[in-house]
Design an enzyme around this catalytic site. Structure first.
Site, PDB file in Angstrom:
ATOM      1  N   ARG A 173      35.946  60.275  47.303  1.00  0.00           N
ATOM      2  CA  ARG A 173      35.676  59.136  46.408  1.00  0.00           C
ATOM      3  C   ARG A 173      36.022  59.500  44.973  1.00  0.00           C
ATOM      4  O   ARG A 173      36.549  58.693  44.214  1.00  0.00           O
ATOM      5  CB  ARG A 173      34.208  58.680  46.519  1.00  0.00           C
ATOM      6  CG  ARG A 173      33.830  57.640  45.483  1.00  0.00           C
ATOM      7  CD  ARG A 173      32.514  56.901  45.764  1.00  0.00           C
ATOM      8  NE  ARG A 173      31.513  57.698  46.413  1.00  0.00           N
ATOM      9  CZ  ARG A 173      30.769  58.645  45.834  1.00  0.00           C
ATOM     10  NH1 ARG A 173      30.906  58.900  44.551  1.00  0.00           N
ATOM     11  NH2 ARG A 173      29.885  59.331  46.527  1.00  0.00           N
ATOM     12  N   ASP A 195      45.719  40.205  32.723  1.00  0.00           N
ATOM     13  CA  ASP A 195      46.001  40.278  34.156  1.00  0.00           C
ATOM     14  C   ASP A 195      47.510  40.128  34.302  1.00  0.00           C
ATOM     15  O   ASP A 195      48.066  39.041  34.124  1.00  0.00           O
ATOM     16  CB  ASP A 195      45.246  39.164  34.892  1.00  0.00           C
ATOM     17  CG  ASP A 195      45.483  39.190  36.404  1.00  0.00           C
ATOM     18  OD1 ASP A 195      46.512  39.744  36.840  1.00  0.00           O
ATOM     19  OD2 ASP A 195      44.635  38.634  37.137  1.00  0.00           O
ATOM     20  N   LYS A 213      50.061  41.962  45.248  1.00  0.00           N
ATOM     21  CA  LYS A 213      51.132  41.011  45.017  1.00  0.00           C
ATOM     22  C   LYS A 213      52.455  41.757  44.769  1.00  0.00           C
ATOM     23  O   LYS A 213      52.940  42.402  45.664  1.00  0.00           O
ATOM     24  CB  LYS A 213      50.743  40.072  43.874  1.00  0.00           C
ATOM     25  CG  LYS A 213      49.285  39.559  43.961  1.00  0.00           C
ATOM     26  CD  LYS A 213      49.005  38.676  45.149  1.00  0.00           C
ATOM     27  CE  LYS A 213      47.516  38.380  45.380  1.00  0.00           C
ATOM     28  NZ  LYS A 213      46.743  37.938  44.238  1.00  0.00           N
TER      29      LYS A 213
HETATM   30  C1  LIG Z   1      45.381  37.822  43.847  1.00  0.00           C
HETATM   31  C2  LIG Z   1      45.046  37.864  42.411  1.00  0.00           C
HETATM   32  C3  LIG Z   1      43.880  38.503  41.953  1.00  0.00           C
HETATM   33  C4  LIG Z   1      42.859  39.099  42.897  1.00  0.00           C
HETATM   34  O1  LIG Z   1      43.342  40.219  43.571  1.00  0.00           O
HETATM   35  P1  LIG Z   1      42.916  40.643  45.061  1.00  0.00           P
HETATM   36  O2  LIG Z   1      43.797  41.809  45.340  1.00  0.00           O
HETATM   37  O3  LIG Z   1      43.141  39.478  45.956  1.00  0.00           O
HETATM   38  O4  LIG Z   1      41.467  41.011  45.009  1.00  0.00           O
HETATM   39  C5  LIG Z   1      43.668  38.535  40.592  1.00  0.00           C
HETATM   40  N1  LIG Z   1      44.528  37.967  39.709  1.00  0.00           N
HETATM   41  C6  LIG Z   1      45.646  37.345  40.118  1.00  0.00           C
HETATM   42  C7  LIG Z   1      46.555  36.728  39.111  1.00  0.00           C
HETATM   43  C8  LIG Z   1      45.941  37.264  41.476  1.00  0.00           C
HETATM   44  O5  LIG Z   1      47.045  36.617  41.871  1.00  0.00           O
END
Ligand SMILES: *Cc1c(COP(=O)(O)O)cnc(C)c1O
Length: 389
Positions: free
Chosen positions: A53, A179, A204
């Site tokens: 961890r 983000d 993504k």
């Molecule tokens: C998918 C997504 C998230 C969340 O991520 P997960 O891997 O599904 O927990 C956060 N921000 C954006 C812009 C996303 O497309």
């Protein structure tokens, strides 16, 4: 070779954190599944590894690669994007603190901030991030610790001026979190523009193959890195070794994939623009998009995400969503295969009925790396079904 931070993006993507294995010379660093590490006498750690961890060489390789690509000093890898966001907010904010976030933030981010962290005393105000005066008013109203932005935003594809927003945040004593999931570090590096923190859903574009869920945080500041490192260790929402390995493998080809995603996004957006069924195409690569000039300045290319609104309303959007075959109707984005999403019932169902709700005539397309002609032909046959009922 190892890549230093002055090498080009693709060189860093392929080499950062990826030293070959010294015993055998294996070019791909081995995947370490071990949860624990032999000690040479009590406390005698080899290379600092003690327990899985707290540290794992495969995760460290990914973290080094992520830091090198975002231009940060440290990166932290988590089991999902939301796990990364939760750990980040817990590292920075305390009860009574406030988060100002985009009014079209990813639905899951809003749900985490509003419905989970809200119960722990962290407030939030959603605002239109492209309106800097509105942001300045919002940050001045509460004890704002964090300004949180997605640019391009999801799914409205709004563009926010990261450098200007960083000033607004810093003037109020807050940190700017970007983000960067939609753009990826190949198209945009927010830390270089003044942001304090970059977060990713590596599920993504970074993973890129729709086969691994993960998240990451990248920072510049050493004190902040220490706080986040402590939460990562103490809360333990870390990525497992197999997930870290797959993410690293995806990240190595990010540049070539983003070039193709961007070409296909542009081709699809231009095709959509001339269609009579279409009310609006939301893509920053189109010259009449309100954020086009800004995107051209702060992004290398415009990416593979395209949103489209239909004159025929919800019925037309649903018909197209259910009529494609190269585009797969599915949540998520950023993989090599093209995906089609109806946000108001799928990815953004959690914000339905709130001020973050998405128009019901909107589809979001994640253009993959297939041939653009095939994507367009697929849309063309799906569009034909609108008029034919
Ligand atoms: C998918 C997504 C998230 C969340 O991520 P997960 O891997 O599904 O927990 C956060 N921000 C954006 C812009 C996303 O497309």
């Amino acid at each position: 070779m190892s890549a230093n931070n002055t090498a080009g993006f693709n060189t860093r993507a392929v080499h950062a954190g990826q030293e070959f294995e010294p015993r055998t010379g294996a070019v791909v660093p081995p995947l370490h599944f071990s949860t624990t590490y032999a000690q040479d006498g009590i406390g005698g750690l080899r290379s600092g590894y003690e327990y899985g961890r707290g540290g794992n060489p495969t995760r460290d390789a990914l973290q080094e690669q992520l830091a090198a690509l975002e231009g940060g000093t440290a990166a932290f890898s988590f089991g999902s994007g939301l796990a990364a966001e939760d750990s980040l907010i817990r590292a920075i904010a305390r009860p009574g603190d406030h988060i100002v976030l985009g009014n079209d933030a990813y639905g899951g981010t809003y749900r985490l901030i509003n419905r989970v962290l809200g119960d722990w005393g962290i407030g939030n105000t959603p605002v239109d991030m492209s309106d800097l005066d509105a942001v300045a008013r919002a940050v001045a109203t509460n004890k704002t610790r964090i300004v949180w932005v997605e640019t391009p935003s999801n799914p409205m594809m709004k563009i926010t001026d990261i450098a200007a927003l960083a000033e607004v945040a810093h003037d109020a004593g807050a940190l700017l979190v970007v983000d960067n999931t939609f753009a990826s570090p190949y198209l945009q590096t927010p830390l270089a523009l003044g942001a304090d923190v970059v977060v990713h859903s590596t599920t993504k574009y970074i993973g890129g193959h729709s086969d691994v869920v993960g998240g990451a945080i990248v920072v510049k500041d050493a004190d902040l890195a220490e706080k986040i490192g402590f939460i990562q260790f103490a809360v333990g929402a870390v990525s497992g070794p197999m997930d870290a390995f797959l993410t690293t493998r995806g990240l190595k080809t990010l540049g070539v994939r983003m070039d193709r995603h961007s070409e296909n996004g542009q081709a699809v957006a231009e095709w959509l623009l001339q269609r009579p069924e279409v009310e609006a195409v939301l893509y920053p690569g189109l010259p009449d998009h309100p954020g086009h000039d800004l995107a051209a300045k702060q992004m290398k290319k415009f990416g593979g995400m395209v949103s489209v609104q239909f004159k025929g309303g919800e019925a037309a959007a649903r018909k197209v969503a259910e009529s494609t075959s190269v585009f797969t109707l599915a949540e998520s984005l950023g993989g090599i295969e093209s995906l089609m999403n109806y946000p108001s019932e799928m990815t953004h169902a959690s914000v339905k009925g709130t001020e973050l709700a998405v128009p019901v005539n909107l589809l979001r397309l994640s253009c993959g790396i297939e041939d653009a002609e095939d994507l367009i032909a697929d849309l063309e046959q799906a569009f034909a079904k609108i008029s034919n009922g």
